[in-house]
Structures are given as C-alpha cells and as structure tokens.
Design a protein around this motif. Structure first.
Motif, mmCIF file in Angstrom:
data_model
loop_
_atom_site.group_PDB
_atom_site.id
_atom_site.type_symbol
_atom_site.label_atom_id
_atom_site.label_comp_id
_atom_site.label_asym_id
_atom_site.label_seq_id
_atom_site.Cartn_x
_atom_site.Cartn_y
_atom_site.Cartn_z
ATOM 1 N N ARG A 4 37.718 35.770 69.038
ATOM 2 C CA ARG A 4 38.883 36.766 69.092
ATOM 3 C C ARG A 4 40.321 36.204 69.856
ATOM 4 O O ARG A 4 39.577 35.795 70.807
ATOM 5 C CB ARG A 4 37.744 38.140 70.381
ATOM 6 C CG ARG A 4 38.774 39.030 71.237
ATOM 7 C CD ARG A 4 37.443 40.178 71.567
ATOM 8 N NE ARG A 4 36.831 39.250 72.715
ATOM 9 C CZ ARG A 4 37.026 39.652 74.567
ATOM 10 N NH1 ARG A 4 38.263 39.686 74.304
ATOM 11 N NH2 ARG A 4 36.535 39.264 74.884
ATOM 12 N N PHE A 5 41.441 37.148 70.185
ATOM 13 C CA PHE A 5 42.210 36.463 70.611
ATOM 14 C C PHE A 5 43.576 37.461 71.469
ATOM 15 O O PHE A 5 42.868 38.421 71.119
ATOM 16 C CB PHE A 5 43.030 36.389 69.748
ATOM 17 C CG PHE A 5 42.694 34.833 68.705
ATOM 18 C CD1 PHE A 5 43.600 33.741 69.083
ATOM 19 C CD2 PHE A 5 41.858 34.891 67.549
ATOM 20 C CE1 PHE A 5 43.047 32.311 68.743
ATOM 21 C CE2 PHE A 5 41.748 33.606 67.149
ATOM 22 C CZ PHE A 5 42.211 32.387 67.091
ATOM 23 N N GLY A 50 50.615 26.314 75.223
ATOM 24 C CA GLY A 50 52.267 26.484 75.558
ATOM 25 C C GLY A 50 52.062 27.853 74.595
ATOM 26 O O GLY A 50 53.299 28.373 74.089
ATOM 27 N N THR A 51 50.866 28.241 73.978
ATOM 28 C CA THR A 51 51.238 29.568 73.610
ATOM 29 C C THR A 51 50.727 31.264 74.324
ATOM 30 O O THR A 51 50.856 31.973 74.040
ATOM 31 C CB THR A 51 50.715 30.342 72.019
ATOM 32 O OG1 THR A 51 48.819 29.799 72.052
ATOM 33 C CG2 THR A 51 50.891 28.545 71.306
ATOM 34 N N GLY A 52 49.604 30.840 75.118
ATOM 35 C CA GLY A 52 49.110 32.221 75.451
ATOM 36 C C GLY A 52 47.780 32.580 75.030
ATOM 37 O O GLY A 52 47.475 33.726 75.243
ATOM 38 N N LEU A 53 47.607 31.758 74.020
ATOM 39 C CA LEU A 53 46.597 32.290 72.998
ATOM 40 C C LEU A 53 45.181 31.802 73.178
ATOM 41 O O LEU A 53 45.511 30.454 72.962
ATOM 42 C CB LEU A 53 46.735 32.193 71.855
ATOM 43 C CG LEU A 53 48.047 32.992 70.669
ATOM 44 C CD1 LEU A 53 48.525 32.843 69.385
ATOM 45 C CD2 LEU A 53 47.331 34.388 70.722
ATOM 46 N N PHE A 54 44.160 31.943 73.742
ATOM 47 C CA PHE A 54 42.858 32.170 73.977
ATOM 48 C C PHE A 54 41.990 33.231 73.212
ATOM 49 O O PHE A 54 42.211 33.361 72.437
ATOM 50 C CB PHE A 54 42.460 32.545 75.255
ATOM 51 C CG PHE A 54 42.881 31.879 76.374
ATOM 52 C CD1 PHE A 54 44.431 31.674 76.008
ATOM 53 C CD2 PHE A 54 42.481 30.371 77.318
ATOM 54 C CE1 PHE A 54 44.954 30.790 77.682
ATOM 55 C CE2 PHE A 54 42.853 29.761 77.960
ATOM 56 C CZ PHE A 54 44.198 30.101 78.336
ATOM 57 N N TYR A 55 41.037 32.246 72.415
ATOM 58 C CA TYR A 55 40.120 32.497 71.911
ATOM 59 C C TYR A 55 38.542 32.638 72.460
ATOM 60 O O TYR A 55 38.007 31.689 73.372
ATOM 61 C CB TYR A 55 39.790 32.009 70.255
ATOM 62 C CG TYR A 55 39.185 30.447 70.162
ATOM 63 C CD1 TYR A 55 39.693 29.134 70.024
ATOM 64 C CD2 TYR A 55 38.326 30.093 70.732
ATOM 65 C CE1 TYR A 55 39.201 28.183 70.682
ATOM 66 C CE2 TYR A 55 37.087 28.748 70.624
ATOM 67 C CZ TYR A 55 37.532 27.758 70.935
ATOM 68 O OH TYR A 55 37.908 26.849 70.575
ATOM 69 N N THR A 56 38.052 33.715 71.639
ATOM 70 C CA THR A 56 36.498 33.858 72.173
ATOM 71 C C THR A 56 35.256 32.772 71.603
ATOM 72 O O THR A 56 35.892 33.995 70.064
ATOM 73 C CB THR A 56 36.357 34.904 72.866
ATOM 74 O OG1 THR A 56 37.046 35.691 74.208
ATOM 75 C CG2 THR A 56 34.976 35.202 73.472
ATOM 76 N N ASP A 290 49.226 36.589 65.266
ATOM 77 C CA ASP A 290 48.345 35.973 66.664
ATOM 78 C C ASP A 290 48.827 34.571 66.190
ATOM 79 O O ASP A 290 47.955 34.002 67.023
ATOM 80 C CB ASP A 290 47.098 36.567 67.331
ATOM 81 C CG ASP A 290 46.802 38.021 67.730
ATOM 82 O OD1 ASP A 290 48.269 38.244 68.333
ATOM 83 O OD2 ASP A 290 46.026 38.549 67.644
ATOM 84 N N ARG A 291 49.288 34.171 65.533
ATOM 85 C CA ARG A 291 49.358 32.933 65.009
ATOM 86 C C ARG A 291 51.090 32.285 65.762
ATOM 87 O O ARG A 291 51.378 32.798 65.448
ATOM 88 C CB ARG A 291 50.018 32.943 63.338
ATOM 89 C CG ARG A 291 48.165 32.367 63.013
ATOM 90 C CD ARG A 291 47.194 33.178 63.474
ATOM 91 N NE ARG A 291 46.590 33.588 61.893
ATOM 92 C CZ ARG A 291 45.249 34.175 61.879
ATOM 93 N NH1 ARG A 291 45.116 35.082 62.848
ATOM 94 N NH2 ARG A 291 43.692 34.265 60.968
#
Length: 339
Positions: A4-5, A50-56, A290-291
């Motif tokens: 989940r992003f 660098g993107t601030g995107l995290f995954y769960t 979200d890419r």
C-alpha cells in the motif's frame, strides 16, 4: 503479499530507542523504515528515497502468539531495560551485558553499546545487533563475523528482544530506489550480509546469499529486485535466465514491481530478446499512479532505445520527445533529438 502506497516526510537519520509503558521499539538508519507488531499481523513500511513514497507489506503469519515470549515478558513494560538488584543476580552475565548494551544505545552511546554487545555475542540477538552496529560503522569484517554467528543460531533470534518487549528494526538499502526494513530473523540477517558483501565489492558472495533468500521466498519482489540489479552488473547466461524465469509472472502492481519489470526487460535484452523486452517495458508503463517520475522516464527511455535499434525511428522519436518535454536534461535525449 500486498503493498500500500502513500506519501510521507522522510524519517530523520540516527539511532533511536523509544520506550513507553506499553511498547518499545528499536530502529536506526538514515533511510527510514519501521516495523509494527499488532495482533492482526506484522506490518512493515519502507521507502523509495527521494520520492516520499513508502510501501506497506503485511506479514499475516506473524501475528498473535507468534512472537516468542512476547505475550509474557519477564520484565515489566516500564522497566524492560532496567534490571533490579535481585534480577541482576539471577540474570546470566551475557544477558546482563545485552540489556546494558540496549540501554547504552538508547542513551546514544554507540561505542559503549558495541562493547557490551560484543561481550554478549554468544547470544544470537546480541550478535545480530552487534553486526548491524559494525555495519553502520563500516567495520565490515566484524559485521560479517557477528552476522554469521547470528545466522548459525537463527532459531534463537528475537528471543531476547521479545523477552524484554523490544521490537528491533534496521533499515538497509536494497537498490538506489528501495530500502528494506529487517528484523532479527534469518531473512534480515541474510539481507544484512548481502549489504556487507556489496560494500566490500564481494559480488559473488552477495549473490550466493541472495540465492539463499530466493530459496526462502521466490515471490519476494524486493529480494528479486536486489538479485536482478546485482546480477545485471555482473551478467552471465545463468543469472540472466534466472532473472527471466523468476520475474515471468510479475504484474505491475506497485513501484517496486515497476522497477522489477525494468530489470526483467534488461535481462531479456541481454538474452537477445528485444521484442519481448519492449512488451515488458510497455507493461511497466501502463500504470503511472504513484510511480516516481524518474523511474517512468527511465522505462520510457529504454523502450525508445529498443525502438531505435529496431529501426522504428518514428516511435523512438516520439518517446524521446516526450521525455525531453518532461526533463530536457535526461540522459542524452537532447543529443538524440539534435537539439
């Protein structure tokens, strides 16, 4: 394995140990990650720097009752890392040193923590944490020794952390885009050894450990991504075929999978299958939400190169123009467009 992003601010670097009356957690590393234990299963988060995107990533198999000793800690929550006088008398010396090492780490004294953890390295958890601290300090030989000791006693890992109610998590870079969180388990120890070997330039040893990780779970996209990146830096037909085989069923579900599709395409190109690689890159571009923009541009750029190599100049130019419109300085796009 569901991901989940969302977006969040990057975590601060350094070492922290957070204690409260109900919980404790240990984490360190500049590329932030955290691990949450709950009765509904474990949830882990890690980010693309660098993107601030995290995954769960959920781990439903490690929920209620699965953490050794977690349901009945021998030390009360508010005193987990404070052994009383009589408790110290009956606690083995190595275990006392382990607890004192955690306290030193909590107080920001890495050097003292490492001395105490090395002193208690006969314990699997102490060896594991000492290995991680040596890795952080770039003492690679000591890190390898400690992590190998922990791996030999893999079935004892997390027993002391659980006993004292401490959840330990370390953040490790997997690729330039992906960082993974690891816990005191076989998988986390193997990933740490991969990092040690890569930092020493021992690619062969790193690939051996990645093979072991893939034997544990061939569907782990982060491990497969790490294997693909390293194997493509030192390509041979066997590694290329294995990347193609293991990534054959990958769907474009998350940014992690998008990056994996990019590496799959590179392996197919090296195997002499450019048409198949174009199909894979096209699949990678079908989802953009979200890419990271840089990742999408890299996918588009490599597809353009393949078009150009097949004398499909109109399609190649269309791709290069689109990349240039987004980022005129990307790679050699301006030169290819003769601008």
């Amino acid at each position: 394995m569901a991901f989940r992003f969302w977006r969040r601010i990057r975590l601060a670097p350094g070492v922290t140990l957070n204690l409260s009356k109900s919980a404790a957690s240990l984490s360190f590393g500049p590329r932030g990650a955290k691990y949450t234990i709950s009765p509904r299963g474990n949830r882990a988060t890690a980010g693309i720097p660098g993107t601030g995107l995290f995954y769960t990533m959920r781990d439903p198999g490690a929920g209620r009752g699965q953490e050794r000793g977690a349901s009945a800690p021998m030390v009360r929550a508010r005193d987990r890392l404070t052994l009383g006088f009589f408790q110290r008398l009956i606690t083995p010396a190595a275990e006392r040193a382990f607890v004192d090492g955690l306290k030193a780490l909590n107080e920001g004294d890495d050097s003292e923590a490492l001395v105490l953890l090395d002193r208690s390295a006969s314990l699997a958890d102490a060896a594991w944490l000492a290995g991680m601290l040596h890795l952080k300090s770039e003492n690679f030989e000591q890190a390898e020794r400690c992590l190998l000791d922990a791996l030999e006693r893999r079935h004892e890992l997390d027993s002391l952390f659980s006993k004292y109610g401490v959840n330990a998590t370390i953040s490790l870079p997997i690729t330039p885009e992906i960082s993974a969180h690891v816990r005191p388990r076989e998988r986390g120890t193997l990933l740490a050894l991969v990092e040690v070997y890569q930092l020493q330039g021992r690619s062969g040893d790193a690939l051996i450990r990645l093979d072991q990780l893939l034997d544990l779970d061939k569907s782990d996209p982060v491990v497969l991504l790490s294997f693909a990146e390293l194997a493509l830096d030192h390509p041979n037909p066997e590694h290329l075929r294995r990347i193609a085989e293991l990534s054959a069923s990958v769907e474009n579900e998350t940014p992690v999978h998008t990056a994996l599709l990019l590496y799959r395409a590179r392996a197919l190109v090296s195997l002499g299958l450019p048409d198949a690689a174009i199909d894979v890159l096209t699949l990678a571009l079908r989802r953009r939400k979200d890419r990271p923009d840089e990742l999408l541009r890299q996918v588009r750029y490599e597809r353009a190169l393949l078009y150009d190599g097949q004398r499909r100049q109109a399609q190649a130019r269309r791709e290069f123009e689109r990349i240039y419109a987004e980022d005129p300085r990307f790679e050699d796009v301006a030169e290819r467009l003769e601008l």
